[in-house]
Design an enzyme around this catalytic site. Structure first.
Site, PDB file in Angstrom:
ATOM      1  N   PRO A 198      -5.517  -5.021   0.319  1.00  0.00           N
ATOM      2  CA  PRO A 198      -4.994  -6.155   1.088  1.00  0.00           C
ATOM      3  C   PRO A 198      -5.968  -6.712   2.122  1.00  0.00           C
ATOM      4  O   PRO A 198      -5.836  -7.874   2.528  1.00  0.00           O
ATOM      5  CB  PRO A 198      -3.737  -5.575   1.766  1.00  0.00           C
ATOM      6  CG  PRO A 198      -3.819  -4.099   1.626  1.00  0.00           C
ATOM      7  CD  PRO A 198      -4.651  -3.830   0.428  1.00  0.00           C
ATOM      8  N   GLU A 246       0.643  -8.153  11.836  1.00  0.00           N
ATOM      9  CA  GLU A 246       0.512  -7.040  10.869  1.00  0.00           C
ATOM     10  C   GLU A 246       1.242  -7.437   9.594  1.00  0.00           C
ATOM     11  O   GLU A 246       2.388  -7.883   9.636  1.00  0.00           O
ATOM     12  CB  GLU A 246       1.111  -5.771  11.480  1.00  0.00           C
ATOM     13  CG  GLU A 246       1.431  -4.653  10.484  1.00  0.00           C
ATOM     14  CD  GLU A 246       0.209  -4.106   9.748  1.00  0.00           C
ATOM     15  OE1 GLU A 246      -0.805  -3.816  10.415  1.00  0.00           O
ATOM     16  OE2 GLU A 246       0.263  -4.001   8.507  1.00  0.00           O
ATOM     17  N   GLN A 281       0.827  -1.197   0.000  1.00  0.00           N
ATOM     18  CA  GLN A 281       0.000   0.000   0.000  1.00  0.00           C
ATOM     19  C   GLN A 281       0.866   1.254   0.000  1.00  0.00           C
ATOM     20  O   GLN A 281       2.077   1.188   0.175  1.00  0.00           O
ATOM     21  CB  GLN A 281      -0.907  -0.008   1.255  1.00  0.00           C
ATOM     22  CG  GLN A 281      -0.138  -0.270   2.544  1.00  0.00           C
ATOM     23  CD  GLN A 281      -0.957  -0.998   3.601  1.00  0.00           C
ATOM     24  OE1 GLN A 281      -2.161  -1.192   3.470  1.00  0.00           O
ATOM     25  NE2 GLN A 281      -0.294  -1.395   4.672  1.00  0.00           N
ATOM     26  N   THR A 332      -7.674  -2.288   7.243  1.00  0.00           N
ATOM     27  CA  THR A 332      -8.151  -1.257   6.333  1.00  0.00           C
ATOM     28  C   THR A 332      -9.496  -1.724   5.745  1.00  0.00           C
ATOM     29  O   THR A 332     -10.003  -2.795   6.087  1.00  0.00           O
ATOM     30  CB  THR A 332      -7.113  -1.006   5.213  1.00  0.00           C
ATOM     31  OG1 THR A 332      -6.749  -2.278   4.654  1.00  0.00           O
ATOM     32  CG2 THR A 332      -5.853  -0.351   5.778  1.00  0.00           C
ATOM     33  N   ASP A 353      -8.448  -5.380  12.977  1.00  0.00           N
ATOM     34  CA  ASP A 353      -8.226  -3.928  12.903  1.00  0.00           C
ATOM     35  C   ASP A 353      -7.579  -3.652  11.558  1.00  0.00           C
ATOM     36  O   ASP A 353      -6.389  -3.382  11.454  1.00  0.00           O
ATOM     37  CB  ASP A 353      -7.312  -3.524  14.066  1.00  0.00           C
ATOM     38  CG  ASP A 353      -6.991  -2.034  14.041  1.00  0.00           C
ATOM     39  OD1 ASP A 353      -7.631  -1.305  13.274  1.00  0.00           O
ATOM     40  OD2 ASP A 353      -6.076  -1.630  14.785  1.00  0.00           O
ATOM     41  N   ASP A 391       1.097 -12.414   7.249  1.00  0.00           N
ATOM     42  CA  ASP A 391      -0.271 -12.427   6.744  1.00  0.00           C
ATOM     43  C   ASP A 391      -1.173 -13.075   7.802  1.00  0.00           C
ATOM     44  O   ASP A 391      -0.978 -14.248   8.152  1.00  0.00           O
ATOM     45  CB  ASP A 391      -0.288 -13.230   5.439  1.00  0.00           C
ATOM     46  CG  ASP A 391      -1.678 -13.301   4.826  1.00  0.00           C
ATOM     47  OD1 ASP A 391      -2.681 -13.225   5.562  1.00  0.00           O
ATOM     48  OD2 ASP A 391      -1.755 -13.468   3.592  1.00  0.00           O
TER      49      ASP A 391
END
Lengths: 273, 273
Positions: free
Chosen positions: A164, A108, A34, A159, A157, A139
């Site tokens: 992704p 994350e 991103q 996007t 939590d 992942d």
């Protein structure tokens, strides 16, 4: 990301945008996953944007992070362990540390989010230094396939469900989540703006209902997110009820909010019928 | 009013603005009281702005108007008469007609607001043609000084407490309001964005508490108003409680909202302590 004459604008649609006047752009990088931008704004302090979308600001991040952690915390038996998928800024982990969780695993996918947060939001990212927090760069979907550990809370939590995070709103993913919940455990996901992204809330709701016996939606007001209204969706295979315990409060969350946030406007109810 | 390259922007501060892409500007007039602009927007239909501030849009006006009328409606004895101060668009009067009020007096200071609404929002302004609605063009403060009539509800549907509406947030004004309430009557006022205009909520709250025995604050989500969160403040000299009656619902309002809207986030509570 649009920066014109020292304004950063988030487009809510082709026809609507919220603009923050900025003192400076501190960072703009393209990672494998991103685009990450970091602005110093006048009204909201530092602002982290991913793919042009406000993720958090110094001034109002407390609302999102209190609401995604404290609301599910007060249901059922007091939780001790949590898995966070996403949350690379550390804001969710920070609240779980404050809530005395004993084990917090934070997965994350993009190391850069963690690094940016450590540099620009050190008060938030310091949660990763706590010895109860295990940070894994990877992942979340794969992590769950390869692990047998169960958690009392799983916090998605992420996007929004484009890019992704798309897989984090699917039925298959929720099935994996279900396998990793302890008895009476609860999963919660951010599920978008009911006003501008009704499909995100509908996806989360339908996906969860196909796996979990009980699903609840709640809302919070977040001024720097599209429309100012945000939704969260909780699921469990057991009944969910608020336990009898004195509630602590944050700058947004309190016991009234805990009771009121499930009382949904009619147009929101229609999205999850 | 700022119109740049077919965008209308409302400035929330020097450093923050929400912008609507517009197809056309249909009107821009300066009246004795204020500037009135009318835009045809892409996402929200027609948009009425007063002194650069969004007053209503076709798409989301229902939230504000349902919440300023239906919440106080369901308290205490079923109300039959109402006085509206402001509300020249007719949106509040329309809901009171729907709620079967028998007498509705609407005092609007600026005839142009009524005329603009009749031309561009005919579905809303048609409430003024109802024979239960008496429209008076005049100063609400003066009207109350010269009248002895009492009302079950008084609705202060004004602009923000700068400019012509400033007097509508004062202690003196609320004293006048109190004299015009019937036994068990309730006044309600819009009291601004708790996030961006905390002083408006504080003013309304302090002013009402100096006159009324009971004051309650409630909130609603309005996407086209600053921050997306809006407050309303209700006062009465009698206890206020929701009466036992089946509740109707609108597109936003329902019985859950009626119960949930008084449950305030911690930062809002702190403004009215």
């Amino acid at each position: 990301m649009r920066l014109i004459e020292n304004w950063f604008s988030e487009r809510y649609s082709e026809n609507l945008q919220l603009s923050f006047r900025v003192k400076d752009q501190l960072l703009s990088i393209k990672t494998d996953y991103q685009r990450i931008d970091l602005f110093e704004t006048y009204d909201f302090g530092k602002l982290l944007s991913i793919d042009g979308t406000v993720q958090l600001t110094e001034k109002d991040e407390y609302i999102y992070h209190e609401m995604i952690t404290m609301v599910p915390f007060y249901f059922n038996k007091r939780p001790k362990s949590a898995l966070i998928i996403g949350g690379g800024d550390g804001g969710a982990a920070k609240r779980l540390v404050d809530l005395n969780f004993e084990r917090i695993v934070n997965v994350e996918i993009d190391r850069n989010v963690v690094d940016v947060s450590k540099k620009y939001f050190p008060e938030i990212a310091k949660s990763f230094d706590n010895n109860r927090v295990e940070l894994i760069i990877g992942d979340g979907i794969k992590y769950m396939k390869n692990s047998n550990e169960k958690f009392d809370r799983i916090i998605i939590d992420s996007t929004d469900p484009v890019g992704p995070a798309e897989g984090l709103f699917s039925k298959d993913f929720y099935k994996n989540v279900s396998d990793h919940l302890s008895d009476g455990g609860i999963v919660v996901t951010q599920s978008g703006s009911p006003y501008y992204q009704p499909e995100a809330l509908s996806m989360a709701n339908k996906g969860m209902k196909s796996i979990f016996n009980n699903v609840l939606t709640y809302i919070a007001f977040i001024p720097t997110y599209p429309s100012g209204l945000w939704s969260f969706t909780m699921g469990s295979n057991k009944d969910m009820s608020i336990r009898d315990e004195k509630k602590s409060f944050g700058k947004y969350f309190n016991e009234d909010v805990l009771n009121g946030c499930f009382k949904l406007p009619e147009f929101v109810k229609k999205l999850i019928d």
